[in-house]
Scaffold this active site. Structure first.
Site, mmCIF file in Angstrom:
data_model
loop_
_atom_site.group_PDB
_atom_site.id
_atom_site.type_symbol
_atom_site.label_atom_id
_atom_site.label_comp_id
_atom_site.label_asym_id
_atom_site.label_seq_id
_atom_site.Cartn_x
_atom_site.Cartn_y
_atom_site.Cartn_z
ATOM 1 N N GLY A 199 0.377 -1.350 -0.477
ATOM 2 C CA GLY A 199 -0.108 -0.144 0.224
ATOM 3 C C GLY A 199 0.605 1.395 0.310
ATOM 4 C CD GLU A 253 -4.120 31.738 -6.072
ATOM 5 O OE1 GLU A 253 -4.907 30.404 -5.553
ATOM 6 O OE2 GLU A 253 -2.431 31.743 -6.904
HETATM 7 ZN ZN ZN Z 1 -2.387 28.851 -9.638
#
Ligand code: ZN
Ligand code: ADP
Ligand code: MG
Length: 633
Positions: A226, A452
């Site tokens: 895993g 952003e």
């Molecule tokens: Zn970015």
């Protein structure tokens, strides 16, 4: 910038470094001992053999000869060695002083006459054999050191688990006592299947007759596979705590040594110890250190050794001595099952393979319960919600987040850990520390804000993107100047092509916003571009999502659980070019889409960016509000 996916726990296993260190330590100590030995040899054995002599010029020798100060000489080839009276003491019985001088190349025809005239005893030494000097200066020390080496080597090879020279062949495995471990299956969350398997294995050990009664064979090995941080080591510890049979714990790197045969000796020793106290469990963590496919990559020094160790391990697993009523079960863990030698995985060796994957919602809830048990939580703390907002987090990530949350609450001098602490801790783990001290100038801040907001708006506008949870222009970590955090609403195991395309559009939203607003672009999108390229390339080479290339896998990426870089594709040059073109066209299409969306919602972009510049962080609701308010315009 978009935030990266949750960190993958440990990353590359440390055993490689450990090995390298060990080899280096060995080489350095070998050199030191060797040089010291050489020096001692020269100082105390060789030098006393060679008498110290004064070297004088030939002319001085001649004049001393004439003055009668030379006592005797030996004529060597090109060199004259002899004794003379000490020029400092004129006493007749002073000790003679050895000297040497280089003779004139063609020989001095008058020398013999002069010697005769002065009554000096002279002799001629036979031509020295060149072999003698060489032997003394080089061959002897070499032989000596080689002998020491060979002796050590023999010792280590010949080891039969008995320790031998300095105990190198002794297994470093330690028998762990359940009392000292104090971990049980109750401490492992979200791994019910694995626990069920391991419980059965423990049953095998305790009452083997129950299972072999009907002719069944008890499994010999269990392999836990895993991704890092999912609790493989933890499960093994819990097994030790639950089994109440002797449990030997070691790591694959313990067996990898410089000398061929040491690892094998250690394997032998380990199993010998275990058999003495059988029924017992032997656990080898990070087994890929020894279990690597043979004949694979060439490693300096280590290859032969690795093979021998692996062969020994295979032999021990098959071992004749392991009887049905005294079984020794080998347990191992790895996050790179794909590089393990096929021989190790064949039936009859690691019969059971237990996959430990990142926990699902219920698993995360269990893990959070376990890790918050010792933490004072505020009454309104919602564990359900905490589990819901952490998809993809492994057990190690969750443990880390809980710990960070507790530390954040302590810093506030709060009485209890709140949901806000938990969310802040997630951000911290995912995106790195806030760096409020990093001052950006106004122009850069504005650029980051629009960038952003571009991500956030595209995420809100495309149909399949995860909802935006937070937009921030507080710099974090080493490189992120701002970030947009999206929160998946559920665990996803399959992603459709439209979803992947939306993802790419969102990641390109930052760059698109910069271009739409300022008409110029910046370096701020580098990380977005990296992720986009990786995703688009996988769509083409792994997911078969390009019509032109069809359902062919072109990637040689081999890791199942670890993120690997862009693996070189194995394809003809024409196909490679086609892959590049397809990747580019996917990205370009999504970039155009992001730009179109932002142009259409320019007003929302402006309003959102201005808010963000004022408050530095915004939540998802603010994005929706900005879109709703400007919908008419
Ligand atoms: Zn970015
Ligand atoms: P792995 O060996 O798979 O890389 P570890 O077992 O070393 O991961 O896990 C590291 C830590 O993460 C553990 O000590 C534990 O605190 C936490 N952890 C991981 N998985 C779980 C889990 N399933 N339940 C509870 N804690 C977990
Ligand atoms: Mg581990």
């Amino acid at each position: 910038m978009k935030i990266p996916p949750p960190p993958n726990g440990e990353g590359r296993p440390p055993e490689e470094q450990e090995n390298r260190k060990r080899q280096l330590r060995f080489i350095v100590s070998y050199l030191v001992v060797g040089l010291l030995g050489m020096w001692i040899f020269q100082q105390f054995i060789l030098s006393p053999l060679l008498v110290r002599q004064i070297e004088i010029p030939y002319s001085e020798f001649k004049s001393k000869l004439n003055a009668g100060e030379i006592l005797d000489v030996t004529l060597d080839e090109g060199r004259i060695v002899g004794t003379m009276t000490d020029p400092d003491t004129s006493a007749r019985d002073a000790p003679a002083l050895p000297f040497t001088t280089v003779a004139v190349p063609e020989g001095d025809p008058t020398l013999i006459e002069l010697l005769d005239a002065n009554g000096v005893t002279y002799s001629v030494s036979p031509p020295a054999s060149p072999v003698g000097g060489f032997l003394l200066a080089y061959a002897l020390p070499l032989l000596l050191i080689g002998g020491v080496w060979y002796f050590g080597y023999r010792q280590m090879r010949g080891l039969r688990g008995a320790g031998g020279m300095m105990g190198v062949g002794k297994s470093k495995a330690t028998e762990v006592k359940p009392e000292t471990i104090g971990i049980t299956f109750d401490d492992v969350g979200g791994a019910d299947e694995a626990i069920a398997e391991l419980t059965e294995i423990i049953q095998f050990l305790k009452t083997p007759e129950r299972f072999s009664r009907l002719g069944g064979r008890i499994p010999k090995g269990v392999l836990l596979v895993g991704p890092p941080g999912t609790g493989k080591t933890l499960l093994a510890k819990a097994t030790a705590g639950e089994a109440h049979v002797p449990f030997f714990e070691t790591s694959g790197s313990e067996f990898v040594e410089m000398f061929v045969g040491v690892g094998a000796a250690r394997v032998r020793d380990l199993f010998e110890q275990a058999r003495k106290v059988a029924p017992a469990i032997v656990f080898i963590d990070e087994i890929d250190a020894i279990g690597q496919s043979r004949g694979g990559s060439v490693r300096i020094g280590g290859n032969d050794e690795r093979e021998q160790t692996l062969n020994q391990l295979l032999a021990e697993i098959d071992g004749f001595q392991s009887t049905a009523d005294k079984p020794v079960i080998i347990m191992a863990a790895t996050n790179r099952p794909e590089i393990l030698d096929p021989a190790l995985l064949r039936a009859g060796r690691f019969d059971r393979q237990i996959t430990v994957s990142a926990p699902d919602l219920i698993g995360r809830l269990q893990i959070l319960r376990i890790h918050t048990a010792k933490v004072t939580l505020a009454p309104e703390f919602d564990l359900q919600r905490a589990a819901r907002i952490t998809p993809g987090f492994t057990g190690a990530d969750l443990a880390n987040v809980v710990n960070e949350a507790a530390l954040l609450a302590a810093r506030r001098s709060a009485e209890a850990v709140t949901m806000a602490d938990f969310e802040a801790a997630i951000e911290r783990v995912v995106a790195g520390l806030e760096q409020r001290s990093r001052v950006m100038n106004e122009r850069e801040r504005t650029a980051v804000a629009y960038h952003e907001c571009g991500h956030a708006l595209v995420a809100a506008l495309v149909p399949h993107a995860d909802p935006v949870a937070k937009v921030s222009i507080v710099p974090r970590g080493r490189s992120a100047l701002g970030y947009t955090m999206q929160m998946p609403t559920e665990d996803r195991y399959l992603l459709t092509q439209p979803e992947l395309e939306d993802r790419i559009a969102v990641m390109l939203g930052g760059r698109a916003a910069e271009y739409t607003v300022f008409g110029q672009i910046s370096t701020g999108a580098a990380d977005d571009i990296r992720q986009v390229t990786q995703l688009a390339r996988r769509m083409v080479t792994e997911f078969g999502m390009s019509g032109k290339l069809g359902l062919v896998r072109y990637s040689s990426q081999q890791y199942q659980f670890l993120e690997a870089g862009d693996a070189p594709a194995s394809a003809s040059p024409e196909t490679l070019r086609l892959i590049d073109e397809e990747v580019q066209s996917i990205i370009e299409a999504q970039y155009d889409r992001a730009r179109a969306l932002l142009t259409a919602h320019r007003a929302a972009l402006e309003s959102l960016a201005q808010q963000l510049l004022q408050t530095e962080t915004l939540d998802g609701a603010a994005v929706q509000r900005a879109l709703a308010e400007t919908a008419g315009s």
